[in-house]
Design an enzyme around this catalytic site. Structure first.
Site, short mmCIF file in Angstrom:
data_model
loop_
_atom_site.label_atom_id
_atom_site.label_comp_id
_atom_site.label_asym_id
_atom_site.label_seq_id
_atom_site.Cartn_x
_atom_site.Cartn_y
_atom_site.Cartn_z
N GLN A 35 4.45 -3.06 13.93
CA GLN A 35 5.44 -2.69 13.33
C GLN A 35 5.54 -2.29 11.66
OE1 GLN A 35 8.44 -2.19 14.58
NE2 GLN A 35 7.51 -2.72 16.34
N GLY A 36 4.31 -2.63 10.91
CA GLY A 36 3.97 -2.29 9.57
C GLY A 36 3.82 -0.71 9.70
N HIS A 37 3.13 -0.33 10.57
CA HIS A 37 2.99 1.20 10.56
C HIS A 37 4.27 1.85 11.03
CE1 HIS A 37 -1.36 -0.09 12.00
NE2 HIS A 37 -1.37 0.61 10.92
N GLN A 61 -16.14 3.55 6.62
CA GLN A 61 -15.31 2.59 5.63
C GLN A 61 -15.80 1.19 5.99
OE1 GLN A 61 -11.39 4.15 6.55
NE2 GLN A 61 -11.14 2.00 6.15
N ASP A 153 -2.61 -3.19 1.50
CA ASP A 153 -3.78 -2.47 1.09
C ASP A 153 -3.56 -1.92 -0.41
OD1 ASP A 153 -5.55 -2.95 3.28
OD2 ASP A 153 -3.82 -1.87 4.25
N MET A 187 1.36 -8.10 8.35
CA MET A 187 1.13 -7.34 9.37
C MET A 187 -0.26 -6.33 9.35
SD MET A 187 3.68 -7.08 11.87
CE MET A 187 5.28 -7.64 12.30
N SER A 188 -1.17 -7.04 10.38
CA SER A 188 -2.20 -6.28 10.26
C SER A 188 -3.04 -5.84 11.81
CB SER A 188 -3.19 -7.05 9.59
OG SER A 188 -4.60 -6.44 9.81
O1 PAF Z 1 -5.52 1.65 5.95
C1 PAF Z 1 -6.10 2.19 6.83
O2 PAF Z 1 -5.72 1.73 7.98
C2 PAF Z 1 -7.25 2.91 6.47
O3 PAF Z 1 -8.01 2.73 5.46
C3 PAF Z 1 -6.85 4.34 6.55
C4 PAF Z 1 -6.20 4.85 5.29
C5 PAF Z 1 -6.42 4.96 7.66
C6 PAF Z 1 -8.35 5.40 6.23
O4 PAF Z 1 -8.98 5.37 7.34
#
Ligand code: PAF
Length: 283
Positions: A35-37, A61, A153, A187-188
């Site tokens: 739901q965060g997205h 990353q 983030d 949310m993650s």
């Molecule tokens: O926040 C994230 O999910 C990632 O760091 C992102 C911005 C999609 C880059 O891979």
């Protein structure tokens, strides 16, 4: 819903939209959408004609191979969630590693005016070079008018703002409030990997941040930090990696408070082997 797996097809489609003078929002994600997205996508749909959502688990990353392998990959469910929001105004870009990186999966080295050396940068080697590399590449492919990032983030959000400034990219970066579960847990995508006993205690993180905010009204940053460290030392399941009270602009740890500045508290906690981060504005 249009789901593109390679940049040639996506670019072709986007060129058509640009020709029709459609405004373009962009929500970069690593999938396992929640739901965060959805709230970022909804904000994107309010501001733009069309929203591109990228779903790509970016290898450069991750500083931990195990974390990369275990990162949830749920493209079918992600597409389903997005099509429930809008079938015709969302485009998904779910590339392969080869489509993005070609033969060499490596990140470029960036300077983000020192923001990259604080907190997540200190604890996750090379993390922000990886984030900078993928986000810059995605921006060059998608060419959005607006791009949406969550404040969970917060450091990443500031780094992306610096990235577009430094590289003179004509993209408006929009920061969006942290989306929380009813019990306060931010949310993650990683939350789905929490064992029930850890999921149950994880709201302790936000509860502690809220108490720290209250204390910060009357106590020094050092005293509040010591208090938080003690709370986690006494917790039998959650392990504190860091708690930092920082200047909200420079992200440098606060030595002495000033009324003229804005501060934010940042936290990273291990719940078993799942690493969770959160933050809160203090003033
Ligand atoms: O926040 C994230 O999910 C990632 O760091 C992102 C911005 C999609 C880059 O891979």
């Amino acid at each position: 819903m249009n789901v593109f797996k390679n940049k040639a097809d996506l670019t072709n489609h986007i060129n058509g939209l640009k020709f029709e003078q459609k405004s373009l929002g962009f929500v970069p994600t690593m999938g396992a959408l929640h739901q965060g997205h959805a709230s970022l996508v909804n904000k994107g749909l309010e501001d733009n004609d069309v929203v591109v959502v990228s779903v790509f688990v970016n290898p450069t990353q991750f500083d931990n191979e195990d974390d990369l392998i275990k990162y949830p990959r749920t493209l079918d469910e992600d597409v389903q969630l997005l099509s429930e929001i809008s079938e015709d105004r969302i485009i998904v870009y779910a590339p392969t590693v080869k489509d993005i990186y070609g033969k060499t999966v490596a990140s470029t080295s960036f300077s983000f005016d020192g923001l990259e050396h604080e907190m997540e940068g200190r604890f996750r080697d090379g993390h922000f070079d990886g984030v900078g590399t993928i986000v810059k590449r995605l921006f060059e492919i998608v060419k959005p008018d607006n791009a949406y990032f969550g404040e969970k983030d917060f450091q990443q959000l500031m780094i992306i703002k610096t990235l577009v400034e430094k590289h003179k990219m004509p993209i408006n970066i929009v920061g969006c409030k942290i989306h929380r579960a009813e019990d306060g847990l931010a949310m993650s995508s990683r939350n789905t990997r929490l064992e029930p006993k850890y999921r149950k205690v994880a709201p302790f993180i936000y509860k502690t941040l809220k108490s720290a905010k209250k204390k910060f009204g009357t106590e020094s940053a050092n005293k509040v930090t010591e208090w938080v460290i003690k709370q986690f030392a006494e917790h039998n399941l959650l392990k504190l990696e860091y708690f930092i009270i920082a200047d909200a602009k420079t992200l440098k740890t606060v030595k002495r408070k000033s009324n003229q500045k804005s501060y934010r508290a940042f936290i990273a906690v291990y719940a078993g082997d799942i690493r969770l981060i959160d933050n809160i504005a203090l003033n």
